[in-house]
Design a protein around this motif. Structure first.
Motif, PDB file in Angstrom:
ATOM      1  N   GLN A  71       0.832  -1.200   0.000  1.00 28.86           N
ATOM      2  CA  GLN A  71       0.000   0.000   0.000  1.00 28.86           C
ATOM      3  C   GLN A  71       0.870   1.255   0.000  1.00 28.86           C
ATOM      4  OE1 GLN A  71      -2.671  -0.284   3.339  1.00 28.86           O
ATOM      5  NE2 GLN A  71      -3.840  -1.988   2.459  1.00 28.86           N
ATOM      6  N   VAL A  72       1.925   1.253   0.821  1.00 33.02           N
ATOM      7  CA  VAL A  72       2.854   2.387   0.848  1.00 33.02           C
ATOM      8  C   VAL A  72       3.490   2.572  -0.522  1.00 33.02           C
ATOM      9  CG1 VAL A  72       4.986   3.285   1.850  1.00 33.02           C
ATOM     10  CG2 VAL A  72       3.309   2.144   3.306  1.00 33.02           C
ATOM     11  N   LEU A  73       3.896   1.457  -1.149  1.00 34.30           N
ATOM     12  CA  LEU A  73       4.500   1.517  -2.482  1.00 34.30           C
ATOM     13  C   LEU A  73       3.534   2.113  -3.493  1.00 34.30           C
ATOM     14  CD1 LEU A  73       6.655   0.769  -4.603  1.00 34.30           C
ATOM     15  CD2 LEU A  73       5.633  -1.525  -4.697  1.00 34.30           C
ATOM     16  N   ALA A  74       2.300   1.648  -3.494  1.00 32.19           N
ATOM     17  CA  ALA A  74       1.326   2.125  -4.471  1.00 32.19           C
ATOM     18  C   ALA A  74       1.031   3.613  -4.289  1.00 32.19           C
ATOM     19  CB  ALA A  74       0.035   1.313  -4.351  1.00 32.19           C
ATOM     20  N   VAL A  75       0.850   4.038  -3.051  1.00 31.98           N
ATOM     21  CA  VAL A  75       0.528   5.442  -2.783  1.00 31.98           C
ATOM     22  C   VAL A  75       1.693   6.348  -3.184  1.00 31.98           C
ATOM     23  CG1 VAL A  75       0.134   7.118  -0.940  1.00 31.98           C
ATOM     24  CG2 VAL A  75      -1.169   4.991  -0.988  1.00 31.98           C
ATOM     25  N   ALA A  76       2.918   5.947  -2.832  1.00 27.78           N
ATOM     26  CA  ALA A  76       4.084   6.759  -3.178  1.00 27.78           C
ATOM     27  C   ALA A  76       4.276   6.846  -4.683  1.00 27.78           C
ATOM     28  CB  ALA A  76       5.338   6.172  -2.518  1.00 27.78           C
ATOM     29  N   ALA A  77       4.108   5.727  -5.381  1.00 26.26           N
ATOM     30  CA  ALA A  77       4.286   5.722  -6.838  1.00 26.26           C
ATOM     31  C   ALA A  77       3.232   6.592  -7.526  1.00 26.26           C
ATOM     32  CB  ALA A  77       4.223   4.288  -7.360  1.00 26.26           C
ATOM     33  N   VAL A  78       1.980   6.508  -7.069  1.00 24.12           N
ATOM     34  CA  VAL A  78       0.914   7.330  -7.663  1.00 24.12           C
ATOM     35  C   VAL A  78       1.187   8.818  -7.426  1.00 24.12           C
ATOM     36  CG1 VAL A  78      -1.529   7.936  -7.479  1.00 24.12           C
ATOM     37  CG2 VAL A  78      -0.846   5.539  -7.596  1.00 24.12           C
ATOM     38  N   ALA A  79       1.615   9.170  -6.214  1.00 26.32           N
ATOM     39  CA  ALA A  79       1.910  10.574  -5.911  1.00 26.32           C
ATOM     40  C   ALA A  79       3.048  11.094  -6.787  1.00 26.32           C
ATOM     41  CB  ALA A  79       2.286  10.729  -4.434  1.00 26.32           C
ATOM     42  N   ALA A  80       4.101  10.293  -6.948  1.00 30.77           N
ATOM     43  CA  ALA A  80       5.224  10.708  -7.784  1.00 30.77           C
ATOM     44  C   ALA A  80       4.790  10.856  -9.241  1.00 30.77           C
ATOM     45  CB  ALA A  80       6.362   9.685  -7.677  1.00 30.77           C
ATOM     46  N   LEU A  81       3.977   9.933  -9.713  1.00 33.52           N
ATOM     47  CA  LEU A  81       3.520   9.992 -11.101  1.00 33.52           C
ATOM     48  C   LEU A  81       2.636  11.211 -11.340  1.00 33.52           C
ATOM     49  CD1 LEU A  81       3.485   8.632 -13.860  1.00 33.52           C
ATOM     50  CD2 LEU A  81       1.523   7.261 -13.095  1.00 33.52           C
ATOM     51  N   LEU A  82       1.780  11.552 -10.378  1.00 31.41           N
ATOM     52  CA  LEU A  82       0.911  12.722 -10.533  1.00 31.41           C
ATOM     53  C   LEU A  82       1.735  14.016 -10.584  1.00 31.41           C
ATOM     54  CD1 LEU A  82      -2.099  11.879  -8.177  1.00 31.41           C
ATOM     55  CD2 LEU A  82      -2.079  11.929 -10.683  1.00 31.41           C
ATOM     56  N   ALA A  83       2.740  14.124  -9.707  1.00 35.59           N
ATOM     57  CA  ALA A  83       3.594  15.309  -9.718  1.00 35.59           C
ATOM     58  C   ALA A  83       4.350  15.415 -11.041  1.00 35.59           C
ATOM     59  CB  ALA A  83       4.576  15.265  -8.544  1.00 35.59           C
ATOM     60  N   ASP A  84       4.870  14.277 -11.512  1.00 37.19           N
ATOM     61  CA  ASP A  84       5.600  14.276 -12.775  1.00 37.19           C
ATOM     62  C   ASP A  84       4.681  14.622 -13.947  1.00 37.19           C
ATOM     63  OD1 ASP A  84       7.801  13.538 -11.335  1.00 37.19           O
ATOM     64  OD2 ASP A  84       7.754  11.427 -11.935  1.00 37.19           O
ATOM     65  N   LEU A  85       3.452  14.137 -13.881  1.00 33.01           N
ATOM     66  CA  LEU A  85       2.501  14.430 -14.959  1.00 33.01           C
ATOM     67  C   LEU A  85       2.200  15.921 -15.026  1.00 33.01           C
ATOM     68  CD1 LEU A  85       0.636  13.347 -17.170  1.00 33.01           C
ATOM     69  CD2 LEU A  85      -1.131  13.005 -15.426  1.00 33.01           C
ATOM     70  N   ALA A  86       2.142  16.573 -13.866  1.00 31.45           N
ATOM     71  CA  ALA A  86       1.919  18.026 -13.846  1.00 31.45           C
ATOM     72  C   ALA A  86       3.072  18.755 -14.531  1.00 31.45           C
ATOM     73  CB  ALA A  86       1.751  18.509 -12.408  1.00 31.45           C
TER      74      ALA A  86
END
Length: 306
Positions: free
Chosen positions: A51-66
């Motif tokens: 769960q920690v892995l998934a949340v961190a990866a999604v947050a990083a991907l969203l920031a990068d997408l911005a």
């Protein structure tokens, strides 16, 4: 400090998401310590580390997408913004654009492990019109790998992390002060490196119109192109001499009073200014970077040669 540990225990996933999102968005907040502690604490529950892995990866991907979307819309202006916000001087100099130009979208899979490269790489992906699908694929791989290393370390060394956290928590206010002091040292160190770089880059520039007039005159300056070879293939300023950025010495046979103009394709003319300062130390007095670099030359309608 105990309240911080309690906060991670009660709201670990939202806190991980917020810290990673802010750090990958460009703020000088080290998210890895939070990831390590959250992963160590989550190891006691089934599926907690995933769960920690998934949340961190999604947050990083969203920031990068911005950053990607901003780069796609605003181009080089976003790159300059990254350099102004970043506390890492190496995010605006030398290898960043060279790496992305050389490796393209696959470089996003390891960008987060290169200091100062991550935010600039995602903005470069947008400004160079990297397809969205390729961006999401490789950046998603990079986000998973980056977060996965932290989670793996947190789970593997959870006992040691628990002991360190316990000691800091037992120190009470002194433990909190220690953590805040370490964070302050981290931020101040990176800020000081940036300050030194900006001082290094502070020198007179030459504008496109002035350079064009000098090139058309009886005593044209020597123009040096310090861009990576991959970028030089797209065309150079007429008469420009390609040089190796890392091995740039004063050109042999250069007349003592001849002016030298250096240009690159990086924000703030950083690479050009670094080389110009190096040549000045070698005894060349009339050395100036081209303001705006090759982008300003093209925007002014000046011609290129292959």
């Amino acid at each position: 400090m105990r309240s911080f540990i309690t906060l991670i225990e009660l709201h670990g996933l939202p806190l991980v998401f917020l810290c990673v999102l802010l750090e990958q968005g460009g703020l000088p907040l080290p998210a890895y310590p939070v990831l390590l502690v959250a992963a160590a604490l989550s190891a006691a529950t089934l599926g907690g580390p995933l769960q920690v892995l998934a949340v961190a990866a999604v947050a990083a991907l969203l920031a990068d997408l911005a950053w990607y979307l901003a780069g796609r819309r605003y181009g080089s202006r976003v790159l300059r913004t990254v350099c102004r916000l970043s506390l890492s001087p190496d995010s605006c100099v030398r290898q960043t654009q060279s790496l992305y130009t050389r490796w393209g979208a696959p470089s996003l899979s390891f960008a987060k492990f290169v200091p100062g490269f991550a935010s600039l790489a995602t903005a470069l992906a947008g400004s160079t019109r990297t397809p969205l699908g390729s961006f999401l694929l490789f950046d998603g791989m990079g986000a998973l790998l980056w977060a996965g290393v932290a989670v793996l370390l947190g789970v593997t060394f959870r006992n040691a992390i628990d002991e360190v956290v316990g000691v800091i928590a037992d120190l009470g206010r002194w433990g909190t002060l220690l953590v805040l002091s370490l964070l302050a040292v981290y931020v101040l160190t990176r800020w000081w490196k940036r300050r030194l770089l900006l001082r290094e880059l502070r020198m007179a520039r030459i504008g496109v119109a002035e350079l064009a007039a000098l090139l058309a005159g009886p005593a044209p300056p020597l123009v040096l192109d310090v861009r990576p070879p991959e970028q030089q293939r797209s065309g150079r300023i007429p008469g420009a001499v390609p040089v190796d950025l890392d091995a740039c010495d004063a050109p042999a046979g250069l007349a003592a009073g001849r002016e030298v103009v250096i240009y690159c394709a990086c924000p703030n003319e950083a690479s050009a200014a670094v080389v110009a300062r190096r040549l000045q130390r070698q005894g060349l007095a009339r050395v100036r970077p081209l303001y705006g670099g090759i982008d300003a030359w093209i925007a002014a309608g000046q011609r290129l040669e292959s």
